[in-house]
Design a protein around this motif. Structure first.
Motif, PDB file in Angstrom:
ATOM      1  N   GLU A   6     -38.400   4.836 -43.680  1.00  0.00           N
ATOM      2  CA  GLU A   6     -38.230   4.577 -45.116  1.00  0.00           C
ATOM      3  C   GLU A   6     -36.789   4.170 -45.423  1.00  0.00           C
ATOM      4  OE1 GLU A   6     -40.403   4.463 -47.493  1.00  0.00           O
ATOM      5  OE2 GLU A   6     -42.168   5.373 -46.627  1.00  0.00           O
ATOM      6  N   LEU A   7     -35.842   4.874 -44.776  1.00  0.00           N
ATOM      7  CA  LEU A   7     -34.425   4.561 -45.001  1.00  0.00           C
ATOM      8  C   LEU A   7     -34.144   3.115 -44.557  1.00  0.00           C
ATOM      9  CD1 LEU A   7     -31.873   5.955 -46.048  1.00  0.00           C
ATOM     10  CD2 LEU A   7     -31.454   6.824 -43.743  1.00  0.00           C
ATOM     11  N   LEU A   8     -34.720   2.756 -43.425  1.00  0.00           N
ATOM     12  CA  LEU A   8     -34.559   1.388 -42.919  1.00  0.00           C
ATOM     13  C   LEU A   8     -35.280   0.372 -43.792  1.00  0.00           C
ATOM     14  CD1 LEU A   8     -34.946   1.100 -39.072  1.00  0.00           C
ATOM     15  CD2 LEU A   8     -32.971   0.545 -40.476  1.00  0.00           C
ATOM     16  N   ALA A   9     -36.452   0.744 -44.272  1.00  0.00           N
ATOM     17  CA  ALA A   9     -37.217  -0.178 -45.117  1.00  0.00           C
ATOM     18  C   ALA A   9     -36.431  -0.472 -46.386  1.00  0.00           C
ATOM     19  CB  ALA A   9     -38.581   0.425 -45.464  1.00  0.00           C
ATOM     20  N   GLU A  36     -38.842   2.840 -51.816  1.00  0.00           N
ATOM     21  CA  GLU A  36     -38.670   3.324 -50.436  1.00  0.00           C
ATOM     22  C   GLU A  36     -37.656   4.462 -50.368  1.00  0.00           C
ATOM     23  OE1 GLU A  36     -40.582   2.130 -48.069  1.00  0.00           O
ATOM     24  OE2 GLU A  36     -41.331   0.381 -49.130  1.00  0.00           O
ATOM     25  N   ILE A  37     -36.552   4.311 -51.106  1.00  0.00           N
ATOM     26  CA  ILE A  37     -35.524   5.346 -51.009  1.00  0.00           C
ATOM     27  C   ILE A  37     -35.990   6.624 -51.711  1.00  0.00           C
ATOM     28  CG2 ILE A  37     -34.079   4.726 -53.013  1.00  0.00           C
ATOM     29  CD1 ILE A  37     -32.805   5.709 -49.524  1.00  0.00           C
ATOM     30  N   ALA A  38     -36.809   6.476 -52.761  1.00  0.00           N
ATOM     31  CA  ALA A  38     -37.395   7.662 -53.396  1.00  0.00           C
ATOM     32  C   ALA A  38     -38.318   8.370 -52.398  1.00  0.00           C
ATOM     33  CB  ALA A  38     -38.157   7.268 -54.663  1.00  0.00           C
ATOM     34  N   ASN A  39     -39.086   7.588 -51.628  1.00  0.00           N
ATOM     35  CA  ASN A  39     -39.955   8.164 -50.593  1.00  0.00           C
ATOM     36  C   ASN A  39     -39.137   8.869 -49.521  1.00  0.00           C
ATOM     37  OD1 ASN A  39     -42.342   7.301 -51.722  1.00  0.00           O
ATOM     38  ND2 ASN A  39     -42.394   5.376 -50.568  1.00  0.00           N
ATOM     39  N   TYR A  40     -38.044   8.219 -49.125  1.00  0.00           N
ATOM     40  CA  TYR A  40     -37.164   8.848 -48.139  1.00  0.00           C
ATOM     41  C   TYR A  40     -36.722  10.226 -48.621  1.00  0.00           C
ATOM     42  CZ  TYR A  40     -32.996  10.455 -45.948  1.00  0.00           C
ATOM     43  OH  TYR A  40     -32.102  11.281 -45.344  1.00  0.00           O
TER      44      TYR A  40
ATOM     45  N   ASP B  22     -22.254   8.051 -41.288  1.00  0.00           N
ATOM     46  CA  ASP B  22     -23.378   8.820 -40.733  1.00  0.00           C
ATOM     47  C   ASP B  22     -24.618   8.657 -41.614  1.00  0.00           C
ATOM     48  OD1 ASP B  22     -23.220  10.754 -42.883  1.00  0.00           O
ATOM     49  OD2 ASP B  22     -21.434  11.537 -41.878  1.00  0.00           O
ATOM     50  N   LEU B  23     -25.749   9.151 -41.080  1.00  0.00           N
ATOM     51  CA  LEU B  23     -27.026   8.977 -41.792  1.00  0.00           C
ATOM     52  C   LEU B  23     -27.056   9.723 -43.117  1.00  0.00           C
ATOM     53  CD1 LEU B  23     -29.765   9.226 -39.013  1.00  0.00           C
ATOM     54  CD2 LEU B  23     -29.123   7.209 -40.337  1.00  0.00           C
ATOM     55  N   HIS B  24     -26.383  10.872 -43.182  1.00  0.00           N
ATOM     56  CA  HIS B  24     -26.374  11.663 -44.407  1.00  0.00           C
ATOM     57  C   HIS B  24     -25.721  10.874 -45.548  1.00  0.00           C
ATOM     58  CE1 HIS B  24     -25.899  15.025 -47.114  1.00  0.00           C
ATOM     59  NE2 HIS B  24     -24.611  14.749 -47.199  1.00  0.00           N
ATOM     60  N   ARG B  25     -24.527  10.325 -45.264  1.00  0.00           N
ATOM     61  CA  ARG B  25     -23.827   9.544 -46.286  1.00  0.00           C
ATOM     62  C   ARG B  25     -24.591   8.254 -46.605  1.00  0.00           C
ATOM     63  NH1 ARG B  25     -19.502  12.011 -43.559  1.00  0.00           N
ATOM     64  NH2 ARG B  25     -17.815  12.750 -44.886  1.00  0.00           N
ATOM     65  N   ARG B  26     -25.184   7.677 -45.567  1.00  0.00           N
ATOM     66  CA  ARG B  26     -25.949   6.450 -45.799  1.00  0.00           C
ATOM     67  C   ARG B  26     -27.116   6.712 -46.753  1.00  0.00           C
ATOM     68  NH1 ARG B  26     -28.815   3.380 -40.866  1.00  0.00           N
ATOM     69  NH2 ARG B  26     -30.509   2.446 -42.037  1.00  0.00           N
ATOM     70  N   ALA B  27     -27.819   7.828 -46.536  1.00  0.00           N
ATOM     71  CA  ALA B  27     -28.944   8.167 -47.411  1.00  0.00           C
ATOM     72  C   ALA B  27     -28.447   8.459 -48.825  1.00  0.00           C
ATOM     73  CB  ALA B  27     -29.700   9.368 -46.842  1.00  0.00           C
ATOM     74  N   ALA B  28     -27.274   9.112 -48.932  1.00  0.00           N
ATOM     75  CA  ALA B  28     -26.734   9.441 -50.258  1.00  0.00           C
ATOM     76  C   ALA B  28     -26.434   8.171 -51.043  1.00  0.00           C
ATOM     77  CB  ALA B  28     -25.470  10.294 -50.118  1.00  0.00           C
ATOM     78  N   LEU B  29     -25.772   7.218 -50.399  1.00  0.00           N
ATOM     79  CA  LEU B  29     -25.423   5.981 -51.119  1.00  0.00           C
ATOM     80  C   LEU B  29     -26.681   5.151 -51.407  1.00  0.00           C
ATOM     81  CD1 LEU B  29     -22.976   4.667 -52.386  1.00  0.00           C
ATOM     82  CD2 LEU B  29     -22.668   3.316 -50.321  1.00  0.00           C
TER      83      LEU B  29
END
Lengths: 202, 202
Positions: A6-9, A36-40, B22-29
């Motif tokens: 999802e993060l990649l999508a 997608e990011i909401a799903n993530y 990192d993935l954590h910061r990537r997901a946050a942004l």
């Protein structure tokens, strides 16, 4: 795996939105990336609730998925749409099968975050229209789709080899080797149907 | 202008998320980018309700905003955060002032979609920590921020010159030329305070 997917999508749809031929289509694809990011976030919250660190849980899937995307970089808007529709279609079918092997509430969560049909309708309509305007597009996108499936299978085999727990979940879920073969057959049939709907050759 | 700004903010945050260490910061942004596209959809819906075609309404702002972003492409994670915090900070203050000249429900809508403080807290904490670890970062980001403000002002003057209706809204809203000067003074003071909070020199 699905969380990282999802993060990649999100990442990919946001980047592909830049390929959009106008602001309307760009906003449409950007909005779908927002889903997608909401799903993530829902999947990451569930991982955390299960006591896992989402980042750690996703790490094993970073490399195979990066490889897949590096090998299948769309070079225009139609390739981007076909990739999201055809490539993600196979992946979604796979996740739906795996969801059937899980208990509540994971089964419902997985089914819920799989791509909503809004995107499929959007991608399908765009591709069909492009083929209607220029029939040679069908041949180019058919070849592109074969490449997507080939790369996808190659990375899937890698993940299965490196993650025996995931492979076991599927073998136990389907019952036996014949069950696994039946699952693969269902994925192939659904893929062929999707291709035919688009006017593409498998 | 704000609608296109949100669409661009989504685009930029999504791209900047790739610079995350990192993935954590990537997901946050990435999640914060998701908020921007939701805001865009609210503004586009309001434009449509007012009888405007959102795409047509945004077209005049595409070029000045593209110029600004082309001239201020962050080359690393900290520059990306500083751009979002410092650059968007000035823009948000400006939109908040303009919101004061609008009637309901537009005033509330504009105030509502302006960047939520979650992002500011995140960016501030990251930048302060980077400066604590390496004090030379402060000088580099101070210069970067001056460039952001200079480029921003240059494009703002262009928009004001090309869109007399927008310039008139501000002059009428503030009352007179002295009112416009007072508005600029408030924007400058708020910017200086933000820089000081980060440990940067204006």
């Amino acid at each position: 795996m699905l969380a990282y997917g999802e993060l990649l999508a999100f990442d990919r749809m946001a980047a592909d939105a830049r390929l959009a031929p106008d602001l309307h289509r760009r906003a449409a694809l950007s909005s779908m990336a927002g889903v997608e990011i909401a799903n993530y976030n829902r999947l990451a919250a569930r991982l955390a609730a299960l006591g896992a660190d989402p980042e750690q849980a996703m790490v094993p899937f970073v490399e195979p998925l990066r490889e897949y995307h590096d090998q299948t970089e769309p070079k225009d808007w139609l390739e981007a749409l076909a990739k999201a529709y055809v490539g993600d279609g196979v992946a979604d079918d796979f996740f739906r099968e795996v969801a059937g092997f899980l208990g509540s509430p994971d089964r419902e969560l997985v089914l819920d975050v799989l791509h909503d049909t809004r995107y499929d309708e959007f991608a399908c309509a765009e591709i069909r229209q492009a083929i209607a305007e220029d029939p040679t597009v069908a041949n180019r996108l058919s070849m592109w789709s074969r490449r997507l499936v080939g790369e996808g299978l190659s990375q899937a085999q890698r993940v299965a080899a490196e993650r025996p727990a995931l492979a076991m979940l599927i073998i136990e879920g389907t019952g036996d080797q014949a069950g696994v073969m039946a699952l693969l057959k269902r994925l192939t049939t659904a893929h062929t149907t999707r291709m035919a709907e688009l006017g593409l050759n498998n």
